[in-house]
Design a protein around this motif. Structure first.
Motif, PDB file in Angstrom:
ATOM      1  N   GLU A   1       0.799  -1.214   0.000  1.00 14.70           N
ATOM      2  CA  GLU A   1       0.000   0.000   0.000  1.00 14.70           C
ATOM      3  C   GLU A   1       0.835   1.268   0.000  1.00 14.70           C
ATOM      4  O   GLU A   1       0.318   2.357  -0.265  1.00 14.70           O
ATOM      5  N   ARG A   2       2.120   1.154   0.277  1.00 17.21           N
ATOM      6  CA  ARG A   2       3.005   2.325   0.219  1.00 17.21           C
ATOM      7  C   ARG A   2       3.724   2.443  -1.116  1.00 17.21           C
ATOM      8  O   ARG A   2       4.444   3.402  -1.337  1.00 17.21           O
ATOM      9  N   VAL A   3       3.536   1.473  -1.983  1.00 17.80           N
ATOM     10  CA  VAL A   3       4.072   1.539  -3.340  1.00 17.80           C
ATOM     11  C   VAL A   3       2.983   2.021  -4.296  1.00 17.80           C
ATOM     12  O   VAL A   3       3.143   3.018  -4.994  1.00 17.80           O
ATOM     13  N   ILE A   4       1.877   1.304  -4.341  1.00 15.83           N
ATOM     14  CA  ILE A   4       0.707   1.777  -5.087  1.00 15.83           C
ATOM     15  C   ILE A   4      -0.345   2.130  -4.044  1.00 15.83           C
ATOM     16  O   ILE A   4      -1.060   1.267  -3.525  1.00 15.83           O
ATOM     17  N   ASP A   5      -0.416   3.401  -3.715  1.00 16.32           N
ATOM     18  CA  ASP A   5      -1.202   3.879  -2.578  1.00 16.32           C
ATOM     19  C   ASP A   5      -2.606   4.309  -2.993  1.00 16.32           C
ATOM     20  O   ASP A   5      -2.982   5.482  -2.885  1.00 16.32           O
ATOM     21  N   VAL A   6      -3.380   3.333  -3.480  1.00 18.28           N
ATOM     22  CA  VAL A   6      -4.789   3.574  -3.795  1.00 18.28           C
ATOM     23  C   VAL A   6      -5.608   2.607  -2.947  1.00 18.28           C
ATOM     24  O   VAL A   6      -5.044   1.766  -2.248  1.00 18.28           O
ATOM     25  N   ASN A   7      -6.924   2.712  -2.999  1.00 17.78           N
ATOM     26  CA  ASN A   7      -7.736   1.820  -2.166  1.00 17.78           C
ATOM     27  C   ASN A   7      -7.502   0.364  -2.576  1.00 17.78           C
ATOM     28  O   ASN A   7      -7.196   0.073  -3.742  1.00 17.78           O
ATOM     29  N   PRO A   8      -7.623  -0.560  -1.630  1.00 16.15           N
ATOM     30  CA  PRO A   8      -7.253  -1.964  -1.873  1.00 16.15           C
ATOM     31  C   PRO A   8      -7.949  -2.605  -3.072  1.00 16.15           C
ATOM     32  O   PRO A   8      -7.326  -3.398  -3.786  1.00 16.15           O
ATOM     33  N   VAL A   9      -9.209  -2.275  -3.285  1.00 16.82           N
ATOM     34  CA  VAL A   9      -9.941  -2.873  -4.413  1.00 16.82           C
ATOM     35  C   VAL A   9      -9.326  -2.428  -5.731  1.00 16.82           C
ATOM     36  O   VAL A   9      -9.069  -3.251  -6.632  1.00 16.82           O
TER      37      VAL A   9
ATOM     38  N   ASN B   1      -5.886  -3.961  -6.280  1.00 16.30           N
ATOM     39  CA  ASN B   1      -6.008  -5.352  -6.708  1.00 16.30           C
ATOM     40  C   ASN B   1      -6.313  -5.447  -8.200  1.00 16.30           C
ATOM     41  O   ASN B   1      -5.757  -6.293  -8.913  1.00 16.30           O
ATOM     42  N   ILE B   2      -7.181  -4.571  -8.683  1.00 15.74           N
ATOM     43  CA  ILE B   2      -7.526  -4.562 -10.105  1.00 15.74           C
ATOM     44  C   ILE B   2      -6.311  -4.171 -10.949  1.00 15.74           C
ATOM     45  O   ILE B   2      -6.003  -4.807 -11.959  1.00 15.74           O
ATOM     46  N   ILE B   3      -5.620  -3.109 -10.514  1.00 15.98           N
ATOM     47  CA  ILE B   3      -4.457  -2.619 -11.262  1.00 15.98           C
ATOM     48  C   ILE B   3      -3.350  -3.672 -11.318  1.00 15.98           C
ATOM     49  O   ILE B   3      -2.794  -3.955 -12.374  1.00 15.98           O
TER      50      ILE B   3
END
Length: 348
Positions: free
Chosen positions: A32-40, A43-45
């Motif tokens: 979450e500190r590398v790609i800091d977007v919401n978990p859902v 996961n998609i990205i």
């Protein structure tokens, strides 16, 4: 209490194959500190898009730089640790933020030697959410869950420590000794601009325009952009480099969000088109050569520069396992052992 040291670097897949690269990238990019977007969305990205195509491409890149002994970053980190051990009596373990050389296993190694007070050394000179911070957070998570009896003290970002700057500058001077450069490019790992804002404890100081860097602020302690530009300036001053022959850029952007600029690949093009014939590139965001330095900069960067009209090109290696660098790390460790003193550094 018995003291010990935990060195932590980035990590690596176990082999340069898509089979091993995929789980490594999954762990890395799902942080979450590398790609800091919401978990859902993350996961998609990551699992819906990136992991369907990137492992094969990344495996090909790793294959270009893989050593007979294994991953360069792992091998170099192990060599560095062994050299540090020669100058301190404290137990030292090596862990990786991602991959099979886990932080948990490294802490267990220290525990098995009776260690209950740990000096954590993130092997990153600068503070960033996606590098230094995620190492510290992960170590504290593992400590809380599996080693509650342990105490953790963390080495601060050391990019401006005078002794470190001297060794970095010496290594660069050695790399430039037989190279009559036209220009020197300091290329740092890139991060999204929003990470700078998120890391600003004041929530208003960082403006991403350089003007805020001239105002002394607590925000500089966690501002990756400021620390990178400061590193360039400190080395320029140490070596007396000409102002008009040095510039700073940022590499390895991902996605379409705004990232720190200027971009390294665009700088390669610009410098080649503007008539620079002899370019030296330095990658001070890393202390150990890795995929980003050995493939992206030393190989692809050279191609990009020469395709744009440039000529001679060198990548100056990271500090890796230099004797003076290992001795300095041991000095910091021994000072902490004796009096819990942390290295001094001056942030302006």
């Amino acid at each position: 209490m018995k003291k010990g040291v935990l060195l932590v670097n980035l990590g690596s897949p176990d082999s340069p194959t898509a089979k091993d690269v995929k789980p490594y990238l999954d762990e890395f990019l799902m942080d979450e500190r590398v790609i800091d977007v919401n978990p859902v969305l993350r996961n998609i990205i990551v699992r819906g898009i990136i992991l369907n195509t990137r492992p094969k491409k990344s495996a090909e890149a790793y294959s270009k730089i893989w050593w007979e002994e294994g991953s360069p970053l792992i091998v170099i980190s192990e060599r560095f640790m062994e050299k540090v051990k020669q100058h301190t009596e404290l137990p030292i373990a090596l862990g990786m933020r991602y991959g099979s050389m886990t932080i948990k296993n490294a802490l267990q190694e220290l525990k098995d030697q009776g260690v209950d007070e740990v000096f954590l050394v993130p092997l990153y000179p600068h503070y960033a959410m996606s590098s230094y911070e995620t190492v510290v957070v992960k170590v504290l998570e593992v400590q809380k869950q599996d080693f509650p009896e342990m105490e953790i003290t963390t080495l601060p970002a050391f990019y401006s420590n005078p002794e470190y700057v001297k060794i970095l500058s010496d290594s660069i001077a050695e790399g430039l000794k037989d190279f009559d450069y036209d220009h020197i490019l300091f290329s740092y790992h890139g991060i999204p601009e929003r990470h700078i804002k998120k890391s600003d404890p004041t929530k208003f100081h960082c403006q991403l325009n350089g003007a805020c860097c001239k105002i002394n602020s607590v925000a500089h302690h966690t501002c990756y952009r400021h620390q990178c530009y400061d590193t360039t300036e400190l080395v320029k001053k140490q070596l007396g480099l000409p102002e008009d022959k040095v510039s700073t850029s940022f590499q390895s952007r991902l996605g379409s969000d705004p990232w720190l600029q200027p971009f390294t690949d665009k700088e390669f093009e610009r410098l080649g088109q503007e008539g620079v014939k002899k370019l030296a590139v330095i990658t001070p965001a890393f202390v150990s050569d890795c995929l980003e330095t050995l493939e992206e900069i030393a190989m692809e960067g050279k191609h990009q520069f020469q395709e744009a009209g440039g000529g001679d090109y060198i990548h100056i290696p990271c500090l890796n396992d230099r004797d003076d660098w290992a001795q300095l790390m041991a000095k910091w460790i021994n000072e902490w052992e004796k009096s819990s003193v942390l290295p001094e550094y001056n942030i302006q």
